[in-house]
Enzyme design. Structure first.
Site, short mmCIF file in Angstrom:
data_model
loop_
_atom_site.label_atom_id
_atom_site.label_comp_id
_atom_site.label_asym_id
_atom_site.label_seq_id
_atom_site.Cartn_x
_atom_site.Cartn_y
_atom_site.Cartn_z
CE LYS A 1 45.33 20.13 95.72
NZ LYS A 1 46.28 19.07 95.31
CB SER B 1 45.24 15.87 97.74
OG SER B 1 46.07 16.57 96.81
CB SER C 1 46.95 15.03 94.15
OG SER C 1 47.05 14.43 95.41
N1 GLN Z 1 47.79 10.31 97.61
C1 GLN Z 1 49.16 10.68 97.62
C2 GLN Z 1 49.56 11.12 99.01
O1 GLN Z 1 48.74 11.07 99.85
C3 GLN Z 1 49.43 11.74 96.60
C4 GLN Z 1 49.00 13.08 97.02
C5 GLN Z 1 49.31 14.12 96.00
O2 GLN Z 1 49.59 13.83 94.86
N2 GLN Z 1 49.31 15.36 96.45
O3 GLN Z 1 50.66 11.50 99.25
#
Ligand code: GLN
Length: 475
Positions: free
Chosen positions: A84, A159, A183
């Protein structure tokens, strides 16, 4: 089967016995990237030259090693892995999915990256993500959205969108991710791969661009649960550069994979199968429960009464920590350009600055911290009765690109079944659970802190009894 379709385990066998070479394996992945990345947009950077160079070195090393030597200490030798684009690698551009860091080249390796390199992994590229890891769909990336390999009109989940899509499309043998509120688990579920969010602190955060420091967990995506255990064996452990990694013993995570689920008590939280759960997801989940029961597990209902506050608590604590972590991109350091912050990052910085400001701190941040403790206690109580908990990963199947992007609240609600694990600091494993409305959905297995061995054991047993993980998208 094409080489890029192999699991880590299969590739290890092939490499050790010299039936395949790392150069062949790496080339197969690079070809797949060339063919399909233009439509999927899973990678921000492809490290073609350095990957081939590392693969050549790995092959030379294999020639100098006996089979025994190539065992544990070189467990990832020659295996192409994608990272990532939040993981710092010395000398390779690391953007966090944001134009703010468009030209940032880290001068050092994240601890996880160092560990992967030490075991001989081939870094094939850096994957796309929602900028700063803010999002659930991949659409917040400043480098364009990643598409779901199962249907490019749909989101791959975020994400860690690029890591899940790249793996699902066989562009690598495994990939890394971060999970602050879901994410890893959400994109794993939407792309039909295995995603592990370890216990908070199990894997070092050092060198990974921080989102919300008390919630960020570092994990990975793999094609099988066994591969997930193989990777955790490499990445887990105490790190002198991250004070939140405790000295808790690192287990051999592959050890219990074949121990089955007989007599293991598994809880199903009634609050998670409540209103708002898509009918087709519910049907798949009920089937999964039956499979586990058929394998000898004891399923029973549990209650996590503070679940309904999870999203509210998360979206106070998370932006508060974001507002502090993103303050370092002030236009002076990192060659950053602050005018390039996107809407979602601005929204979170403003929210977090507000909830931490004097006069509002007590009303919002402090209260959220109280309720966070209550959510953690819910799990403590439940784990007195059961060994693990299962839930769907997402209340709905993947949605269409564009469907929620203009409605942040709707987007936030997709995290409802995942954020509580981050608030409690417990591990979660997402495994393929079948298809709802023609698109993949996943089952989440949760356990007490540092119960990764058990989660992998349950996940592996379920996976071996089902066919879902063997299904591939038609690209
Ligand atoms: N969807 C969640 C957010 O927008 C989690 C994102 C994540 O785990 N990095 O904060």
């Amino acid at each position: 089967m094409k080489l890029n379709q192999l699991t880590i385990k299969q590739a290890q066998e092939g490499l050790k016995t010299k039936k395949i070479s790392s150069v062949e394996l790496t080339k197969a992945c690079l070809e797949q990237i060339k063919k399909h990345n233009p439509s999927l947009n899973a990678f921000i950077t492809v490290c073609e030259d350095s990957a081939l160079h590392e693969a050549e070195k790995a092959d030379q090393q294999f020639n100098n090693l006996t089979i025994q030597q190539s065992g544990n200490s070189f467990s990832l030798l020659g295996i192409p892995i994608a990272l990532k684009d939040l993981f710092s690698i010395k000398g390779i551009k690391t953007t966090a999915g944001s134009k703010v860091l468009e030209n940032y080249i880290p001068p050092y390796d994240a601890t996880v990256v160092k560990k992967l390199k030490d075991r001989g992994a081939v870094i094939i590229g850096k994957t796309n993500l929602d900028a700063w890891a803010h999002g659930s769909s991949g659409e917040n990336s400043d480098f364009g959205p990643t598409k779901n390999p199962w249907n490019i009109d749909y989101v791959p989940g975020g994400s860690s969108s690029g890591s899940a899509a790249a793996l699902s499309a066989d562009m690598c043998l495994a990939s890394t991710g971060t999970d602050t509120g879901g994410s890893i688990r959400l994109p794993a579920s939407f792309c039909n791969v295995v995603g592990l969010k370890p216990t908070y602190g199990r894997v070092s955060r050092y060198g990974i661009i921080a989102m919300a420091s008390s919630l960020d967990s570092i994990g990975h995506f793999t094609k099988t649960v066994e591969d997930s255990a193989i990777l955790l064996n490499v990445t887990a452990g105490k790190d002198q550069f991250d004070a939140t990694t405790p000295g808790v013993e690192v287990q051999n995570y592959t050890k219990n994979l074949n121990s089955g689920v007989k007599s293991i008590k598994i809880g199903v939280p009634k609050e998670y199968v409540a209103k708002g759960l898509d009918k087709n997801v519910q049907t798949k989940f009920e089937e999964a429960i039956k499979v586990l029961e058929g394998l000898g597990a004891i399923l029973e209902e549990v209650t996590l009464p503070h679940t309904e506050y999870g999203i509210a608590v998360y979206y106070i604590i998370q932006p508060s920590e974001v507002s502090s972590n993103l303050a370092r991109y002030d236009g002076i350091r990192y060659g950053s350009a602050r005018e390039n912050f996107g809407d979602e990052a601005k929204r979170r910085i403003m929210l977090g600055t507000y909830t931490l400001s004097s006069g509002y701190y007590e009303a919002y941040y402090k209260k959220a911290m109280f309720v966070r403790t209550l959510i953690k206690r819910d799990f403590d109580e439940a784990f007195k009765k059961v060994d693990a908990i299962i839930t769907p990963v997402s209340p709905t199947p993947p949605w269409k690109l564009g469907e929620k992007i203009n409605d942040p609240l709707k987007m936030y609600l997709s995290d409802i079944l995942t954020v509580t694990a981050n608030l409690a600091g417990i591990p979660g494993l997402s495994v393929p659970m079948g298809f709802a409305s023609g698109l993949p959905v996943g089952m989440q297995i949760l356990g007490p802190q540092f119960s990764e061995t058990l989660l992998l054991q349950i996940g592996h047993t379920y996976e071996q009894a089902t066919e879902w993980h063997n299904q591939n998208p038609k690209l």
